[in-house]
Design a protein around this motif. Sequence first.
Motif, PDB file in Angstrom:
ATOM      1  N   GLN A   9       4.447   7.159   5.304  1.00  0.00           N
ATOM      2  CA  GLN A   9       4.521   8.541   4.812  1.00  0.00           C
ATOM      3  C   GLN A   9       3.505   8.787   3.705  1.00  0.00           C
ATOM      4  O   GLN A   9       2.884   9.860   3.649  1.00  0.00           O
ATOM      5  CB  GLN A   9       5.939   8.845   4.306  1.00  0.00           C
ATOM      6  N   ALA A  10       3.308   7.813   2.842  1.00  0.00           N
ATOM      7  CA  ALA A  10       2.316   7.969   1.777  1.00  0.00           C
ATOM      8  C   ALA A  10       0.909   8.055   2.371  1.00  0.00           C
ATOM      9  O   ALA A  10       0.073   8.859   1.915  1.00  0.00           O
ATOM     10  CB  ALA A  10       2.409   6.795   0.801  1.00  0.00           C
ATOM     11  N   LEU A  11       0.646   7.252   3.393  1.00  0.00           N
ATOM     12  CA  LEU A  11      -0.671   7.308   4.031  1.00  0.00           C
ATOM     13  C   LEU A  11      -0.881   8.643   4.728  1.00  0.00           C
ATOM     14  O   LEU A  11      -1.965   9.242   4.632  1.00  0.00           O
ATOM     15  CB  LEU A  11      -0.815   6.165   5.036  1.00  0.00           C
ATOM     16  N   LEU A  12       0.131   9.125   5.428  1.00  0.00           N
ATOM     17  CA  LEU A  12       0.012  10.422   6.096  1.00  0.00           C
ATOM     18  C   LEU A  12      -0.343  11.528   5.105  1.00  0.00           C
ATOM     19  O   LEU A  12      -1.185  12.383   5.390  1.00  0.00           O
ATOM     20  CB  LEU A  12       1.313  10.765   6.819  1.00  0.00           C
ATOM     21  N   VAL A  51      -5.604  -4.560   9.411  1.00  0.00           N
ATOM     22  CA  VAL A  51      -5.484  -5.521  10.511  1.00  0.00           C
ATOM     23  C   VAL A  51      -4.431  -6.564  10.149  1.00  0.00           C
ATOM     24  O   VAL A  51      -4.444  -7.684  10.671  1.00  0.00           O
ATOM     25  CB  VAL A  51      -6.841  -6.182  10.844  1.00  0.00           C
ATOM     26  N   ALA A  52      -3.521  -6.216   9.253  1.00  0.00           N
ATOM     27  CA  ALA A  52      -2.483  -7.137   8.779  1.00  0.00           C
ATOM     28  C   ALA A  52      -1.189  -6.881   9.557  1.00  0.00           C
ATOM     29  O   ALA A  52      -1.051  -7.294  10.702  1.00  0.00           O
ATOM     30  CB  ALA A  52      -2.288  -6.945   7.279  1.00  0.00           C
ATOM     31  N   ARG A  53      -0.250  -6.185   8.950  1.00  0.00           N
ATOM     32  CA  ARG A  53       0.998  -5.784   9.578  1.00  0.00           C
ATOM     33  C   ARG A  53       1.305  -4.350   9.148  1.00  0.00           C
ATOM     34  O   ARG A  53       1.006  -3.956   8.013  1.00  0.00           O
ATOM     35  CB  ARG A  53       2.160  -6.701   9.178  1.00  0.00           C
ATOM     36  N   GLY A  54       1.933  -3.593  10.033  1.00  0.00           N
ATOM     37  CA  GLY A  54       2.211  -2.194   9.750  1.00  0.00           C
ATOM     38  C   GLY A  54       2.974  -1.951   8.470  1.00  0.00           C
ATOM     39  O   GLY A  54       2.600  -1.086   7.661  1.00  0.00           O
ATOM     40  N   PRO A  55       4.080  -2.678   8.219  1.00  0.00           N
ATOM     41  CA  PRO A  55       4.875  -2.405   7.021  1.00  0.00           C
ATOM     42  C   PRO A  55       4.205  -2.726   5.698  1.00  0.00           C
ATOM     43  O   PRO A  55       4.779  -2.464   4.643  1.00  0.00           O
ATOM     44  CB  PRO A  55       6.123  -3.278   7.235  1.00  0.00           C
ATOM     45  N   VAL A  56       3.004  -3.316   5.713  1.00  0.00           N
ATOM     46  CA  VAL A  56       2.258  -3.479   4.462  1.00  0.00           C
ATOM     47  C   VAL A  56       1.905  -2.106   3.885  1.00  0.00           C
ATOM     48  O   VAL A  56       1.742  -1.949   2.675  1.00  0.00           O
ATOM     49  CB  VAL A  56       0.986  -4.322   4.698  1.00  0.00           C
ATOM     50  N   VAL A  57       1.833  -1.097   4.752  1.00  0.00           N
ATOM     51  CA  VAL A  57       1.461   0.257   4.343  1.00  0.00           C
ATOM     52  C   VAL A  57       2.671   1.183   4.440  1.00  0.00           C
ATOM     53  O   VAL A  57       3.407   1.165   5.437  1.00  0.00           O
ATOM     54  CB  VAL A  57       0.324   0.799   5.235  1.00  0.00           C
ATOM     55  N   ASP A  58       2.865   2.006   3.429  1.00  0.00           N
ATOM     56  CA  ASP A  58       3.878   3.063   3.451  1.00  0.00           C
ATOM     57  C   ASP A  58       3.329   4.199   4.318  1.00  0.00           C
ATOM     58  O   ASP A  58       2.409   4.915   3.914  1.00  0.00           O
ATOM     59  CB  ASP A  58       4.150   3.538   2.024  1.00  0.00           C
ATOM     60  N   VAL A  78       0.868  -1.186   0.000  1.00  0.00           N
ATOM     61  CA  VAL A  78       0.000   0.000   0.000  1.00  0.00           C
ATOM     62  C   VAL A  78       0.899   1.228   0.000  1.00  0.00           C
ATOM     63  O   VAL A  78       1.220   1.817   1.030  1.00  0.00           O
ATOM     64  CB  VAL A  78      -0.950  -0.021   1.216  1.00  0.00           C
ATOM     65  N   ASP A  79       1.322   1.596  -1.194  1.00  0.00           N
ATOM     66  CA  ASP A  79       2.214   2.742  -1.378  1.00  0.00           C
ATOM     67  C   ASP A  79       1.425   3.918  -1.941  1.00  0.00           C
ATOM     68  O   ASP A  79       0.187   3.886  -1.998  1.00  0.00           O
ATOM     69  CB  ASP A  79       3.373   2.357  -2.291  1.00  0.00           C
ATOM     70  N   ALA A  80       2.137   4.953  -2.343  1.00  0.00           N
ATOM     71  CA  ALA A  80       1.462   6.150  -2.845  1.00  0.00           C
ATOM     72  C   ALA A  80       0.585   5.841  -4.056  1.00  0.00           C
ATOM     73  O   ALA A  80      -0.528   6.370  -4.183  1.00  0.00           O
ATOM     74  CB  ALA A  80       2.500   7.222  -3.201  1.00  0.00           C
ATOM     75  N   LYS A  81       1.057   4.949  -4.948  1.00  0.00           N
ATOM     76  CA  LYS A  81       0.277   4.601  -6.128  1.00  0.00           C
ATOM     77  C   LYS A  81      -0.998   3.864  -5.739  1.00  0.00           C
ATOM     78  O   LYS A  81      -2.083   4.123  -6.284  1.00  0.00           O
ATOM     79  CB  LYS A  81       1.127   3.743  -7.061  1.00  0.00           C
ATOM     80  N   PHE A  82      -0.889   2.920  -4.802  1.00  0.00           N
ATOM     81  CA  PHE A  82      -2.057   2.172  -4.318  1.00  0.00           C
ATOM     82  C   PHE A  82      -3.073   3.144  -3.729  1.00  0.00           C
ATOM     83  O   PHE A  82      -4.266   3.100  -4.059  1.00  0.00           O
ATOM     84  CB  PHE A  82      -1.585   1.166  -3.263  1.00  0.00           C
ATOM     85  N   LEU A  83      -2.609   4.015  -2.848  1.00  0.00           N
ATOM     86  CA  LEU A  83      -3.515   4.950  -2.176  1.00  0.00           C
ATOM     87  C   LEU A  83      -4.154   5.920  -3.164  1.00  0.00           C
ATOM     88  O   LEU A  83      -5.338   6.255  -3.037  1.00  0.00           O
ATOM     89  CB  LEU A  83      -2.756   5.706  -1.090  1.00  0.00           C
ATOM     90  N   ALA A  84      -3.381   6.348  -4.155  1.00  0.00           N
ATOM     91  CA  ALA A  84      -3.949   7.250  -5.168  1.00  0.00           C
ATOM     92  C   ALA A  84      -5.045   6.566  -5.973  1.00  0.00           C
ATOM     93  O   ALA A  84      -5.948   7.233  -6.498  1.00  0.00           O
ATOM     94  CB  ALA A  84      -2.836   7.742  -6.101  1.00  0.00           C
ATOM     95  N   GLY A  85      -4.992   5.238  -6.054  1.00  0.00           N
ATOM     96  CA  GLY A  85      -6.012   4.496  -6.784  1.00  0.00           C
ATOM     97  C   GLY A  85      -7.310   4.337  -6.030  1.00  0.00           C
ATOM     98  O   GLY A  85      -8.329   3.944  -6.617  1.00  0.00           O
ATOM     99  N   MET A  86      -7.301   4.644  -4.728  1.00  0.00           N
ATOM    100  CA  MET A  86      -8.530   4.543  -3.937  1.00  0.00           C
ATOM    101  C   MET A  86      -9.441   5.725  -4.237  1.00  0.00           C
ATOM    102  O   MET A  86      -8.975   6.841  -4.475  1.00  0.00           O
ATOM    103  CB  MET A  86      -8.196   4.496  -2.439  1.00  0.00           C
TER     104      MET A  86
END
Length: 324
Positions: A247-250, A238-245, A221-229
């Motif tokens: 800084q990109a989420l912030l 509810v997985a693991r923290g490092p699955v998500v970037d 879940v990086d900037a590209k993934f989040l931009a696609g939402m």
Amino acid sequence: MADAGQTADTARTARDVWIPFAPDAVPGLPDGFEYRVWDGEDAFPADPADCAFYVVPYMKPAEVCVRPLPAMSSVQVVQTLTAGMDHVLPAVGDLGPGVRLCNARGVHEASTAELALALILASLRGIPGFVEGQRKEEWRSGFYPALADKSVLIVGYGSIGAAVEDRLAPFECARVVRVARSARTTERGPVHPFAELPALLPDADVVILCTPLTEVTKGLVDAKFLAGMRDGALLVNVARGPVVDTQALLAELESGRIGAALDVTDPEPLPAGHPLWHAPNLLVSPHVGGSSSAFLPRAKRLLAAQLNRFADGDPVDNVVHTTK
């Protein structure tokens, strides 16, 4: 150093089981083993070289969990009490060949899926704002989003993802879409591969992350993934923290474009002063998906079943890796 034959003979005769619970508190344990209680204390309960079956302590740092492994020359099974194995897998190089690493499939599904639903409902219905309003004696009435009629995307459709879908069934979602590492078909419908995420994300109102942490899913879940939402969508991890970037989420949260609910973070525990604590549109719970009253009875049933299989010479369940 012992030769290979001596090592194999030692492994066959080792009868110690390291377990983080008092054995008399675990109904159904087989006789014939020497149960050594170890829950991550500094001192080992016995010589690790005599351990045949190692139950990894629960909710302990990774460095504690793997500390006895280099000396466990006779171990045949390493059983975690977690769904993920990311805290143990980096240390498998310290083990001899043929050691089976087993996860806790069947232990955390109910509890983690329950929390996933709680995070979704709390976020959509504005519960954190109501709690704040109660403290300030403010009546925050109005219209809030419902889960009903929403499209939900489950990323990581294993046993926990399926348990989440079980609990979504009564909420009248418009549809539930399933994604995993590879495509397959289930009784409920197709499971799409990760490669199709860019096409699936724009239609999802709620995206739930249930995937294990692997080289493939780290930073998924990086900037590209989040931009696609889609605008206004909710990300639930509810997985693991490092699955998500982080800084990109912030960046997305601070823009107000999407919301999130995180049971896991990167870093974790979340340190004081970290910007996630005060990010807008974010609900954080302190990695409590599995640590509920549902844990102990299920964990004990799993251990009794696994150790009885081991004692009888039958294959153990939940094997996710065998050392070479």
